[in-house]
Design a protein around this motif. Structure first.
Motif, short mmCIF file in Angstrom:
data_model
loop_
_atom_site.label_atom_id
_atom_site.label_comp_id
_atom_site.label_asym_id
_atom_site.label_seq_id
_atom_site.Cartn_x
_atom_site.Cartn_y
_atom_site.Cartn_z
N THR A 138 -0.41 -19.73 -2.79
CA THR A 138 0.12 -18.46 -2.32
C THR A 138 -1.02 -17.54 -1.88
O THR A 138 -2.16 -17.69 -2.31
CB THR A 138 0.89 -17.71 -3.43
N SER A 139 -0.67 -16.61 -1.02
CA SER A 139 -1.56 -15.51 -0.66
C SER A 139 -0.67 -14.30 -0.44
O SER A 139 0.54 -14.43 -0.25
CB SER A 139 -2.38 -15.84 0.58
N GLY A 140 -1.27 -13.13 -0.46
CA GLY A 140 -0.50 -11.92 -0.23
C GLY A 140 -1.00 -10.79 -1.10
O GLY A 140 -2.07 -10.87 -1.70
N HIS A 141 -0.21 -9.73 -1.16
CA HIS A 141 -0.60 -8.59 -2.00
C HIS A 141 0.61 -7.83 -2.50
O HIS A 141 1.70 -7.89 -1.92
CB HIS A 141 -1.58 -7.67 -1.26
N LEU A 142 0.37 -7.10 -3.58
CA LEU A 142 1.35 -6.21 -4.19
C LEU A 142 0.71 -4.83 -4.24
O LEU A 142 -0.41 -4.68 -4.73
CB LEU A 142 1.69 -6.68 -5.61
N PHE A 143 1.43 -3.84 -3.73
CA PHE A 143 0.96 -2.45 -3.78
C PHE A 143 2.08 -1.59 -4.36
O PHE A 143 3.21 -1.63 -3.88
CB PHE A 143 0.57 -1.94 -2.40
N MET A 144 1.74 -0.83 -5.41
CA MET A 144 2.69 0.10 -6.02
C MET A 144 1.97 1.42 -6.29
O MET A 144 1.10 1.48 -7.15
CB MET A 144 3.24 -0.45 -7.34
N PRO A 145 2.31 2.48 -5.54
CA PRO A 145 1.68 3.78 -5.81
C PRO A 145 2.02 4.24 -7.23
O PRO A 145 3.17 4.23 -7.63
CB PRO A 145 2.29 4.72 -4.76
N GLY A 146 0.98 4.59 -7.98
CA GLY A 146 1.18 5.05 -9.35
C GLY A 146 1.55 3.94 -10.32
O GLY A 146 1.88 4.22 -11.47
N GLY A 147 1.49 2.68 -9.88
CA GLY A 147 1.92 1.57 -10.73
C GLY A 147 0.83 0.94 -11.56
O GLY A 147 1.09 0.01 -12.33
N GLY A 148 -0.39 1.42 -11.42
CA GLY A 148 -1.51 0.86 -12.18
C GLY A 148 -1.67 1.52 -13.53
O GLY A 148 -1.01 2.51 -13.85
N GLU A 149 -2.58 0.95 -14.30
CA GLU A 149 -2.87 1.54 -15.61
C GLU A 149 -3.42 2.95 -15.43
O GLU A 149 -4.20 3.21 -14.52
CB GLU A 149 -3.87 0.67 -16.36
N GLY A 150 -2.99 3.86 -16.26
CA GLY A 150 -3.44 5.23 -16.18
C GLY A 150 -2.82 6.01 -15.04
O GLY A 150 -3.27 7.11 -14.73
N GLY A 151 -1.81 5.45 -14.38
CA GLY A 151 -1.13 6.15 -13.29
C GLY A 151 -1.75 6.00 -11.93
O GLY A 151 -1.27 6.56 -10.95
N GLY A 152 -2.84 5.22 -11.84
CA GLY A 152 -3.44 4.96 -10.53
C GLY A 152 -2.59 3.97 -9.74
O GLY A 152 -1.61 3.40 -10.24
N ASP A 153 -2.94 3.78 -8.48
CA ASP A 153 -2.22 2.83 -7.65
C ASP A 153 -2.53 1.40 -8.08
O ASP A 153 -3.64 1.08 -8.48
CB ASP A 153 -2.61 2.99 -6.17
N LEU A 154 -1.53 0.54 -7.99
CA LEU A 154 -1.71 -0.88 -8.24
C LEU A 154 -1.80 -1.56 -6.89
O LEU A 154 -0.88 -1.47 -6.08
CB LEU A 154 -0.52 -1.44 -9.04
N ASP A 155 -2.90 -2.20 -6.61
CA ASP A 155 -3.11 -2.91 -5.34
C ASP A 155 -3.83 -4.20 -5.67
O ASP A 155 -5.04 -4.20 -5.89
CB ASP A 155 -3.93 -2.04 -4.38
N VAL A 156 -3.07 -5.31 -5.76
CA VAL A 156 -3.65 -6.57 -6.22
C VAL A 156 -3.32 -7.71 -5.26
O VAL A 156 -2.31 -7.70 -4.57
CB VAL A 156 -3.17 -6.93 -7.64
N SER A 157 -4.19 -8.69 -5.28
CA SER A 157 -3.99 -9.92 -4.53
C SER A 157 -2.97 -10.79 -5.25
O SER A 157 -2.94 -10.85 -6.48
CB SER A 157 -5.32 -10.68 -4.41
N LEU A 158 -2.15 -11.48 -4.48
CA LEU A 158 -1.19 -12.42 -5.05
C LEU A 158 -1.60 -13.86 -4.73
O LEU A 158 -0.77 -14.75 -4.63
CB LEU A 158 0.23 -12.11 -4.54
N THR A 159 -2.90 -14.07 -4.60
CA THR A 159 -3.42 -15.41 -4.40
C THR A 159 -3.21 -16.22 -5.67
O THR A 159 -3.49 -15.74 -6.77
CB THR A 159 -4.92 -15.37 -4.05
N GLY A 160 -2.67 -17.41 -5.52
CA GLY A 160 -2.42 -18.26 -6.68
C GLY A 160 -1.61 -19.48 -6.28
O GLY A 160 -1.84 -20.06 -5.21
N THR A 161 -0.63 -19.82 -7.12
CA THR A 161 0.20 -20.99 -6.86
C THR A 161 1.68 -20.66 -7.10
O THR A 161 2.00 -19.67 -7.76
CB THR A 161 -0.18 -22.18 -7.76
N TRP A 162 2.54 -21.50 -6.53
CA TRP A 162 3.97 -21.38 -6.75
C TRP A 162 4.54 -22.76 -7.04
O TRP A 162 4.00 -23.78 -6.62
CB TRP A 162 4.69 -20.72 -5.58
N THR A 163 5.65 -22.75 -7.79
CA THR A 163 6.33 -23.99 -8.16
C THR A 163 7.82 -23.83 -7.93
O THR A 163 8.39 -22.78 -8.23
CB THR A 163 6.08 -24.29 -9.66
#
Length: 142
Positions: A70-95
């Motif tokens: 897999t590849s891609g990203h997830l972005f959630m404003p205010g969704g990170g720890e401490g209320g910051g934005d969550l912006d992460v890679s979704l690189t990995g695997t799927w089954t």
């Protein structure tokens, strides 16, 4: 104009059976599930309040390759720890197993914990975490 009850029941049965054709069946395989997906539904229900994460600016873009990566990203404003934005890679695997898709990515996000049902051109995720409910529908764009 009145239709006798027997004719109405027979007509209803014929119409119902015509709607049950095989043209809508879908048997997921790695080849027909693979593709690029974007979130078209992304809601979080906390107690009795449902929040549409897409309206708030959240994004989920995910590409599933036929080889299980897999590849891609997830972005959630205010969704990170401490209320910051969550912006992460979704690189990995799927089954794919039993019509369900699961993900394994390095970032510890809810996506790893959701079982997505594979439908034609969609992955449908519904998961309860404690008292919170996450609904995420990913729709194939390519």
């Amino acid at each position: 104009m009145r239709i006798p009850l027997e004719r109405a029941v027979a007509l209803g049965l014929v119409l119902a059976l015509n709607g049950c054709g095989d043209d809508t069946s879908f048997s997921p395989t790695p080849e027909n599930v693979a593709g690029t997906y974007s979130a078209t539904v992304f809601t979080l229900t906390l107690a009795v309040t449902t929040v549409d994460q897409l309206v708030l600016g959240s994004e989920v873009e995910l590409t599933l390759a036929p080889d299980g990566t897999t590849s891609g990203h997830l972005f959630m404003p205010g969704g990170g720890e401490g209320g910051g934005d969550l912006d992460v890679s979704l690189t990995g695997t799927w089954t794919l197993s039993g019509g369900a898709v699961t993900f394994d990515q390095t970032p510890d996000t809810f996506i790893r914990d959701v079982r997505f049902e594979a439908d034609r051109n969609r992955l449908i995720g519904h998961q309860t975490f404690g008292h919170n409910i996450t609904d995420l529908v990913l729709t194939k764009t390519e």
